[in-house]
Design a protein around this motif. Structure first.
Motif, PDB file in Angstrom:
ATOM      1  N   ILE A  84      -3.176  43.156  13.696  1.00 57.06           N
ATOM      2  CA  ILE A  84      -3.791  42.435  12.587  1.00 57.06           C
ATOM      3  C   ILE A  84      -3.944  40.969  12.975  1.00 57.06           C
ATOM      4  O   ILE A  84      -4.976  40.361  12.746  1.00 57.06           O
ATOM      5  CB  ILE A  84      -2.950  42.600  11.308  1.00 57.06           C
ATOM      6  N   ASP A  85      -2.887  40.404  13.597  1.00 57.35           N
ATOM      7  CA  ASP A  85      -2.947  39.038  14.124  1.00 57.35           C
ATOM      8  C   ASP A  85      -3.901  39.057  15.314  1.00 57.35           C
ATOM      9  O   ASP A  85      -3.698  39.807  16.261  1.00 57.35           O
ATOM     10  CB  ASP A  85      -1.552  38.600  14.563  1.00 57.35           C
ATOM     11  N   PRO A  86      -4.954  38.267  15.308  1.00 57.08           N
ATOM     12  CA  PRO A  86      -5.946  38.328  16.381  1.00 57.08           C
ATOM     13  C   PRO A  86      -5.417  37.969  17.768  1.00 57.08           C
ATOM     14  O   PRO A  86      -6.075  38.238  18.755  1.00 57.08           O
ATOM     15  CB  PRO A  86      -7.012  37.313  15.956  1.00 57.08           C
ATOM     16  N   VAL A  87      -4.224  37.392  17.841  1.00 60.28           N
ATOM     17  CA  VAL A  87      -3.713  36.933  19.126  1.00 60.28           C
ATOM     18  C   VAL A  87      -2.616  37.838  19.680  1.00 60.28           C
ATOM     19  O   VAL A  87      -2.446  37.946  20.893  1.00 60.28           O
ATOM     20  CB  VAL A  87      -3.203  35.479  18.983  1.00 60.28           C
ATOM     21  N   ALA A  88      -1.876  38.520  18.821  1.00 56.86           N
ATOM     22  CA  ALA A  88      -0.673  39.240  19.235  1.00 56.86           C
ATOM     23  C   ALA A  88      -0.943  40.301  20.307  1.00 56.86           C
ATOM     24  O   ALA A  88      -0.281  40.316  21.350  1.00 56.86           O
ATOM     25  CB  ALA A  88      -0.001  39.873  18.017  1.00 56.86           C
ATOM     26  N   ALA A  89      -1.889  41.184  20.061  1.00 56.70           N
ATOM     27  CA  ALA A  89      -2.162  42.250  21.026  1.00 56.70           C
ATOM     28  C   ALA A  89      -2.656  41.683  22.355  1.00 56.70           C
ATOM     29  O   ALA A  89      -2.252  42.143  23.429  1.00 56.70           O
ATOM     30  CB  ALA A  89      -3.190  43.230  20.464  1.00 56.70           C
ATOM     31  N   ALA A  90      -3.503  40.675  22.303  1.00 49.02           N
ATOM     32  CA  ALA A  90      -4.032  40.075  23.533  1.00 49.02           C
ATOM     33  C   ALA A  90      -2.912  39.445  24.356  1.00 49.02           C
ATOM     34  O   ALA A  90      -2.884  39.585  25.580  1.00 49.02           O
ATOM     35  CB  ALA A  90      -5.098  39.036  23.197  1.00 49.02           C
ATOM     36  N   LYS A  91      -1.976  38.746  23.703  1.00 47.39           N
ATOM     37  CA  LYS A  91      -0.867  38.113  24.426  1.00 47.39           C
ATOM     38  C   LYS A  91      -0.030  39.144  25.167  1.00 47.39           C
ATOM     39  O   LYS A  91       0.275  38.982  26.347  1.00 47.39           O
ATOM     40  CB  LYS A  91       0.040  37.343  23.462  1.00 47.39           C
ATOM     41  N   VAL A  92       0.339  40.219  24.473  1.00 43.97           N
ATOM     42  CA  VAL A  92       1.197  41.239  25.085  1.00 43.97           C
ATOM     43  C   VAL A  92       0.475  41.918  26.236  1.00 43.97           C
ATOM     44  O   VAL A  92       1.049  42.119  27.313  1.00 43.97           O
ATOM     45  CB  VAL A  92       1.656  42.270  24.032  1.00 43.97           C
ATOM     46  N   VAL A  93      -0.785  42.256  26.043  1.00 44.78           N
ATOM     47  CA  VAL A  93      -1.551  42.952  27.080  1.00 44.78           C
ATOM     48  C   VAL A  93      -1.715  42.073  28.318  1.00 44.78           C
ATOM     49  O   VAL A  93      -1.533  42.528  29.440  1.00 44.78           O
ATOM     50  CB  VAL A  93      -2.932  43.397  26.510  1.00 44.78           C
ATOM     51  N   VAL A  94      -2.032  40.798  28.133  1.00 45.37           N
ATOM     52  CA  VAL A  94      -2.213  39.889  29.271  1.00 45.37           C
ATOM     53  C   VAL A  94      -0.892  39.696  30.011  1.00 45.37           C
ATOM     54  O   VAL A  94      -0.849  39.722  31.249  1.00 45.37           O
ATOM     55  CB  VAL A  94      -2.810  38.543  28.806  1.00 45.37           C
ATOM     56  N   ASP A  95       0.208  39.522  29.276  1.00 40.69           N
ATOM     57  CA  ASP A  95       1.514  39.370  29.920  1.00 40.69           C
ATOM     58  C   ASP A  95       1.899  40.623  30.691  1.00 40.69           C
ATOM     59  O   ASP A  95       2.423  40.547  31.796  1.00 40.69           O
ATOM     60  CB  ASP A  95       2.598  39.055  28.884  1.00 40.69           C
ATOM     61  N   LEU A 131      -4.141  31.249  22.910  1.00 43.93           N
ATOM     62  CA  LEU A 131      -4.097  30.606  21.598  1.00 43.93           C
ATOM     63  C   LEU A 131      -2.741  30.850  20.931  1.00 43.93           C
ATOM     64  O   LEU A 131      -2.098  31.867  21.194  1.00 43.93           O
ATOM     65  CB  LEU A 131      -5.204  31.152  20.703  1.00 43.93           C
ATOM     66  N   PRO A 132      -2.318  29.953  20.049  1.00 45.86           N
ATOM     67  CA  PRO A 132      -1.070  30.193  19.317  1.00 45.86           C
ATOM     68  C   PRO A 132      -1.265  31.302  18.289  1.00 45.86           C
ATOM     69  O   PRO A 132      -2.361  31.471  17.741  1.00 45.86           O
ATOM     70  CB  PRO A 132      -0.786  28.851  18.638  1.00 45.86           C
ATOM     71  N   SER A 133      -0.195  32.042  18.015  1.00 42.89           N
ATOM     72  CA  SER A 133      -0.272  33.124  17.036  1.00 42.89           C
ATOM     73  C   SER A 133      -0.327  32.559  15.623  1.00 42.89           C
ATOM     74  O   SER A 133      -0.137  31.363  15.406  1.00 42.89           O
ATOM     75  CB  SER A 133       0.938  34.053  17.186  1.00 42.89           C
ATOM     76  N   ASP A 135       1.828  32.950  13.243  1.00 36.69           N
ATOM     77  CA  ASP A 135       3.134  32.395  12.861  1.00 36.69           C
ATOM     78  C   ASP A 135       3.337  31.008  13.461  1.00 36.69           C
ATOM     79  O   ASP A 135       3.876  30.114  12.809  1.00 36.69           O
ATOM     80  CB  ASP A 135       4.259  33.332  13.304  1.00 36.69           C
ATOM     81  N   GLU A 136       2.922  30.826  14.713  1.00 39.57           N
ATOM     82  CA  GLU A 136       3.046  29.506  15.344  1.00 39.57           C
ATOM     83  C   GLU A 136       2.170  28.481  14.628  1.00 39.57           C
ATOM     84  O   GLU A 136       2.589  27.340  14.417  1.00 39.57           O
ATOM     85  CB  GLU A 136       2.662  29.591  16.824  1.00 39.57           C
ATOM     86  N   LEU A 137       0.962  28.873  14.249  1.00 34.75           N
ATOM     87  CA  LEU A 137       0.075  27.955  13.512  1.00 34.75           C
ATOM     88  C   LEU A 137       0.656  27.602  12.149  1.00 34.75           C
ATOM     89  O   LEU A 137       0.599  26.446  11.730  1.00 34.75           O
ATOM     90  CB  LEU A 137      -1.314  28.579  13.345  1.00 34.75           C
ATOM     91  N   ARG A 138       1.228  28.589  11.475  1.00 36.50           N
ATOM     92  CA  ARG A 138       1.860  28.310  10.173  1.00 36.50           C
ATOM     93  C   ARG A 138       3.017  27.339  10.332  1.00 36.50           C
ATOM     94  O   ARG A 138       3.194  26.435   9.510  1.00 36.50           O
ATOM     95  CB  ARG A 138       2.333  29.617   9.547  1.00 36.50           C
ATOM     96  N   ALA A 139       3.821  27.528  11.378  1.00 39.92           N
ATOM     97  CA  ALA A 139       4.956  26.627  11.609  1.00 39.92           C
ATOM     98  C   ALA A 139       4.474  25.205  11.882  1.00 39.92           C
ATOM     99  O   ALA A 139       5.073  24.234  11.398  1.00 39.92           O
ATOM    100  CB  ALA A 139       5.793  27.140  12.778  1.00 39.92           C
ATOM    101  N   LYS A 140       3.402  25.063  12.636  1.00 39.41           N
ATOM    102  CA  LYS A 140       2.854  23.730  12.909  1.00 39.41           C
ATOM    103  C   LYS A 140       2.349  23.068  11.631  1.00 39.41           C
ATOM    104  O   LYS A 140       2.563  21.868  11.415  1.00 39.41           O
ATOM    105  CB  LYS A 140       1.719  23.816  13.933  1.00 39.41           C
ATOM    106  N   ILE A 141       1.690  23.839  10.785  1.00 33.56           N
ATOM    107  CA  ILE A 141       1.176  23.288   9.531  1.00 33.56           C
ATOM    108  C   ILE A 141       2.332  22.845   8.632  1.00 33.56           C
ATOM    109  O   ILE A 141       2.294  21.756   8.052  1.00 33.56           O
ATOM    110  CB  ILE A 141       0.269  24.310   8.816  1.00 33.56           C
TER     111      ILE A 141
END
Length: 176
Positions: A84-95, A131-133, A135-141
């Protein structure tokens, strides 16, 4: 797999495609069970899923969804990483792809807010992973919102602390 099982698999995939923010198509050429388990565990921890599906069933499930452009990528032994998070799956797959030569990222698609999906190639998936996930963006805000209040509290306490130090110095001077 009989017709009922195929229909259930297509319905499940269609439901997944309609509810996720990103789909990354990968090719797994001879991964071991242990490697697949590690990948699935990493995906689960990130709030994403990884599923190997029959290409024909996945193409049928893509029909009528925003991810119709992924049909051309579904050739050979592929797996679908979704989240659902547009970044989560991409991060795990790339790593995971960095440490495994039998795992290849083919491409993907990112759902847009206005509807439709943007097709991604390998470079696009890698850029998305940087890109930041959410949750990371929410924490920054939250940090940005709290920072002015913290600075204001520090500034208002500073004069009182200075007065207390001056009075303490006078008290020590009189005691001596």
């Amino acid at each position: 797999m009989d017709r009922a099982q195929k229909a259930a698999a297509v319905a499940e995939l269609k439901q997944t495609f309609s509810s996720v923010g990103v789909v990354v198509v990968t090719r797994n050429n001879g991964m071991t069970v242990a490697q697949s388990t590690r990948l699935r565990n990493a995906m689960r921890e990130a709030g994403a899923t990884y599923k190997v599906s029959k290409n024909k069933l996945a193409k049928i499930a893509l029909d009528g969804t925003d991810y119709l452009s992924l049909g051309d990528l579904l050739t050979g032994p592929v797996g679908l990483a979704t989240s659902i998070d547009p970044v989560a799956a991409a991060k795990v797959v790339v790593d995971f792809a960095k440490g495994n030569d039998k795992f290849e990222i083919v491409g993907g698609a990112l759902k847009e807010q206005a509807g439709g999906a943007t097709a991604l190639d390998l470079a696009g998936v890698q850029a998305l992973a940087t890109l930041p996930s959410l949750d990371e963006l929410r924490a920054k805000i939250v940090g940005l919102i709290v920072a002015p209040a913290t600075k204001l509290a520090t500034i208002t306490q500073a004069p009182a602390a200075q007065i207390a130090r001056v009075l303490s110095a006078y008290a020590e001077k009189e005691a001596a």
